[in-house]
Design a protein around this motif. Sequence first.
Motif, PDB file in Angstrom:
ATOM      1  N   TRP A   1       0.846  -1.206   0.000  1.00  0.00           N
ATOM      2  CA  TRP A   1       0.000   0.000   0.000  1.00  0.00           C
ATOM      3  C   TRP A   1       0.878   1.252   0.000  1.00  0.00           C
ATOM      4  N   LYS A   2       1.907   1.238   0.836  1.00  0.00           N
ATOM      5  CA  LYS A   2       2.778   2.416   0.940  1.00  0.00           C
ATOM      6  C   LYS A   2       3.626   2.623  -0.313  1.00  0.00           C
ATOM      7  N   TRP A   3       4.108   1.525  -0.893  1.00  0.00           N
ATOM      8  CA  TRP A   3       4.934   1.662  -2.095  1.00  0.00           C
ATOM      9  C   TRP A   3       4.163   2.390  -3.189  1.00  0.00           C
ATOM     10  N   ARG A   4       2.886   2.052  -3.312  1.00  0.00           N
ATOM     11  CA  ARG A   4       2.083   2.671  -4.361  1.00  0.00           C
ATOM     12  C   ARG A   4       1.621   4.075  -3.954  1.00  0.00           C
ATOM     13  N   SER A   5       1.064   4.212  -2.738  1.00  0.00           N
ATOM     14  CA  SER A   5       0.419   5.483  -2.408  1.00  0.00           C
ATOM     15  C   SER A   5       1.407   6.539  -1.903  1.00  0.00           C
TER      16      SER A   5
END
Length: 497
Positions: free
Chosen positions: A150-154
């Motif tokens: 989730w963090k890598w993308r957002s």
Amino acid sequence: MAAPMKGKLFSTDPAVTQEIVLLLTQHGVCARCVLRFLGMGDVGQFRASTEELMEKVKSLVGDQEDLLSSLPCPACLGILQVYLEEPFLNRIVEAVKSSDHQFQNFICSLTTPVCSLVREHAFLLLLREKFKALYEHRDLEDIASVKDVWKWRSGPILAAALDTPFELKSKFDIILHFTFEKSDRECTFLSYHSPDVFRKRKNRQKNYGDTYTRANVARVLSNMTDTYFKRNYSTPKSDEKNLCRCDEIKCVHDAVFIAGRYNKYSRTLSQTPWILDGGRKSQSSVEEEICGPLKKQFLYTEQRFSSSGREDVDVRMLGKGRPFVVEMENPRRVQFTPEVLREIQQEINKSTDVKVRDLQIVDKNDINRLKEGEIEKTKTYSALCWSREPLSRQQLDKLQDIKDLVIYQKTPIRVLHRRPLATRERVIYSMSAEKVDDLHFTLNLSTQAGTYIKEFVHGDFGRTTPNLSSLTGQECDILELDVQSVELDWPPSLENS
Ligand code: ZN
């Protein structure tokens, strides 16, 4: 035809990879979760949009058009789908902007429903069953977590929208709390397997909602045989009712600490708000005089005021003042120039009873200095005293010869309700006295911190020995007390800066 995918997978055999993708997508697993279970180790691959990722996954199975794309994904409960799309990310940006925090960079913290652990475990078991050699020795540690993906993308998307870097560490945290109504129900079979693990938790917390935590669920899963698991939990399917929720987006800034020294010129002002049986016993307090102006500037939620010792309501704090520190929780303003801090100090100093100096923002690690050596420190006092019979100048002068006097103080009667009964040894390093009139004199004292001065003067019905009455042979009492100095060279003086 999409470009071939970069990054290593668990399987180097495209035929096996294809079978894995088909198995997972048949169960409605989303493209990001498929990549996770394939063992994708290239962070960049997860940064792609959902459409791009779907194309990549399709390329792994020879561009089959009929790949399922369900919502929500039974493995991540939609966290890597809906909650990675523009509308939700915009909601985060709005929440951050309306929280009105000042920050230089940020992190995101996610709490995901506990049952997502059980669900991921179920998929891992499914893979272990069909592709034994490949998954036999792999567990959830070996695949990218929902939170990380989730963090890598957002992260980069939010960083661009907020025009602030997304970091691994930051004082400003955007907290996303994902909940799933049926989470506890899905975990119930775990408590039949290991009742003790969950029962303990339940009794202590008295909170049913906390029965299942990531830690105890992970522990029980690792102790459970695959057979037991499969008998009691079936591989989750995609069900539109199974989308988890994110009802609250919370923004929290780490506490900011501000230190200084205060003088108190009133004999009717307590140090902290004096509240008895729910009612106020005094109009204001040192804490409130200082924190009122601070709160207006830092816009924090809660404060914790502490100081190097404290004085009684009727005791003034003179000299260079008493070191103090205020912990300000979740402040919305955090950047202040020395000039602005000086203005805040001037604002506080409009108070007639309290003045501060050396007001400065300090590091959390520095605040231990405040409590350090609280007992070893020297404090100096001046006291207006009374004697029943006049004391001669010689009698008063003799006090000057007494050095390093050890006294024994039983807990004073006036503080017995909040301090345990004990006899404490304290040292009066030096004394001197000046006559005011026949029955009054000023006593100057340098003592070890923690000495009860009032009791040293009047003797507290013999509970402090020796005392001024026994030393002079005259009944003495104390009328007024001032603290002249608290010897602590922290926080640093700003007077010459
Ligand atoms: Zn998913």
